[in-house]
Design an enzyme around this catalytic site. Structure first.
Site, mmCIF file in Angstrom:
data_model
loop_
_atom_site.group_PDB
_atom_site.id
_atom_site.type_symbol
_atom_site.label_atom_id
_atom_site.label_comp_id
_atom_site.label_asym_id
_atom_site.label_seq_id
_atom_site.Cartn_x
_atom_site.Cartn_y
_atom_site.Cartn_z
ATOM 1 N N HIS A 281 -10.274 -5.594 -3.043
ATOM 2 C CA HIS A 281 -8.923 -5.757 -2.500
ATOM 3 C C HIS A 281 -8.987 -6.084 -1.021
ATOM 4 O O HIS A 281 -9.815 -5.536 -0.285
ATOM 5 C CB HIS A 281 -8.067 -4.501 -2.713
ATOM 6 N N GLN B 171 -14.033 2.622 1.680
ATOM 7 C CA GLN B 171 -13.532 2.136 0.389
ATOM 8 C C GLN B 171 -13.339 3.313 -0.559
ATOM 9 O O GLN B 171 -14.252 4.131 -0.746
ATOM 10 C CB GLN B 171 -14.498 1.118 -0.231
ATOM 11 N N ASP C 102 0.854 -1.188 0.000
ATOM 12 C CA ASP C 102 0.000 0.000 0.000
ATOM 13 C C ASP C 102 0.893 1.243 0.000
ATOM 14 O O ASP C 102 1.866 1.311 0.742
ATOM 15 C CB ASP C 102 -0.918 -0.019 1.231
HETATM 16 P P1 AMP Z 1 -9.632 1.379 0.299
HETATM 17 O O1 AMP Z 1 -9.624 2.756 0.911
HETATM 18 O O2 AMP Z 1 -10.070 0.283 1.257
HETATM 19 O O3 AMP Z 1 -10.413 1.378 -0.996
HETATM 20 O O4 AMP Z 1 -8.135 1.025 -0.023
HETATM 21 C C1 AMP Z 1 -7.454 1.556 -1.121
HETATM 22 C C2 AMP Z 1 -6.011 1.568 -0.756
HETATM 23 O O5 AMP Z 1 -5.264 1.737 -1.932
HETATM 24 C C3 AMP Z 1 -5.595 2.684 0.206
HETATM 25 O O6 AMP Z 1 -5.074 2.124 1.407
HETATM 26 C C4 AMP Z 1 -4.541 3.458 -0.579
HETATM 27 O O7 AMP Z 1 -3.470 3.905 0.224
HETATM 28 C C5 AMP Z 1 -4.091 2.432 -1.591
HETATM 29 N N1 AMP Z 1 -3.537 2.954 -2.822
HETATM 30 C C6 AMP Z 1 -3.997 3.997 -3.567
HETATM 31 N N2 AMP Z 1 -3.239 4.161 -4.667
HETATM 32 C C7 AMP Z 1 -2.264 3.205 -4.625
HETATM 33 C C8 AMP Z 1 -1.175 2.853 -5.464
HETATM 34 N N3 AMP Z 1 -0.906 3.521 -6.622
HETATM 35 N N4 AMP Z 1 -0.378 1.821 -5.097
HETATM 36 C C9 AMP Z 1 -0.623 1.158 -3.944
HETATM 37 N N5 AMP Z 1 -1.647 1.431 -3.111
HETATM 38 C C10 AMP Z 1 -2.459 2.437 -3.443
#
Ligand code: AMP
Length: 119
Positions: free
Chosen positions: A105, A99, A35
């Site tokens: 994920h 989310q 992440d």
């Molecule tokens: P959610 O908020 O449960 O939808 O989780 C989405 C996650 O994706 C968050 O924890 C972000 O920090 C992560 N995220 C967003 N963009 C990226 C990226 N380019 N690479 C890795 N993680 C990411």
């Protein structure tokens, strides 16, 4: 069609290699990467390569792939050496639950004390 890549999806772009990610594990059906905004010393996302908006939609359409995601989450925890102290697998589902990326994920979080109930 269900499961097909979506042009406007960040995680579909990571699967396609169009956006870089720190990949820690990959299978035919899943990808695991760190992440970018870690909430714990170990914070890895495990995603299906196929696009479904959330974990429940994935499980309804492709239960075997949902199982792959869970198995890989366990493998990540083993690789990260957080198994013994305990870790958490989180599927935020819906904007009200935090989310922000609408491609299913699993967050795998470990390496620190994890409060229960979560916030
Ligand atoms: P959610 O908020 O449960 O939808 O989780 C989405 C996650 O994706 C968050 O924890 C972000 O920090 C992560 N995220 C967003 N963009 C990226 C990226 N380019 N690479 C890795 N993680 C990411």
């Amino acid at each position: 069609m269900a499961g097909e890549p979506q042009a406007d999806c960040l995680f579909c772009k990571i699967v396609a290699g169009d956006i870089p990610a720190t990949v820690v594990r990959e299978t035919a059906t899943t990808l695991a990467f760190r992440d970018v905004n870690p909430q714990a010393p170990s914070h890895v996302l495990v995603i299906p390569k196929a696009h479904y908006p959330d974990a429940a939609a994935l499980a309804a359409a492709e239960p075997a792939v949902a199982a792959d995601v869970l198995r890989e989450a366990g493998q990540v925890a083993a690789d990260e050496k957080v198994e013994d102290d305990g870790y958490r697998i989180v599927f935020n589902t819906g904007a009200g639950a935090g989310q922000t990326v609408f491609h299913a994920h699993a967050h795998v979080l470990g390496g620190r004390g994890l409060q229960w109930p979560p916030g």
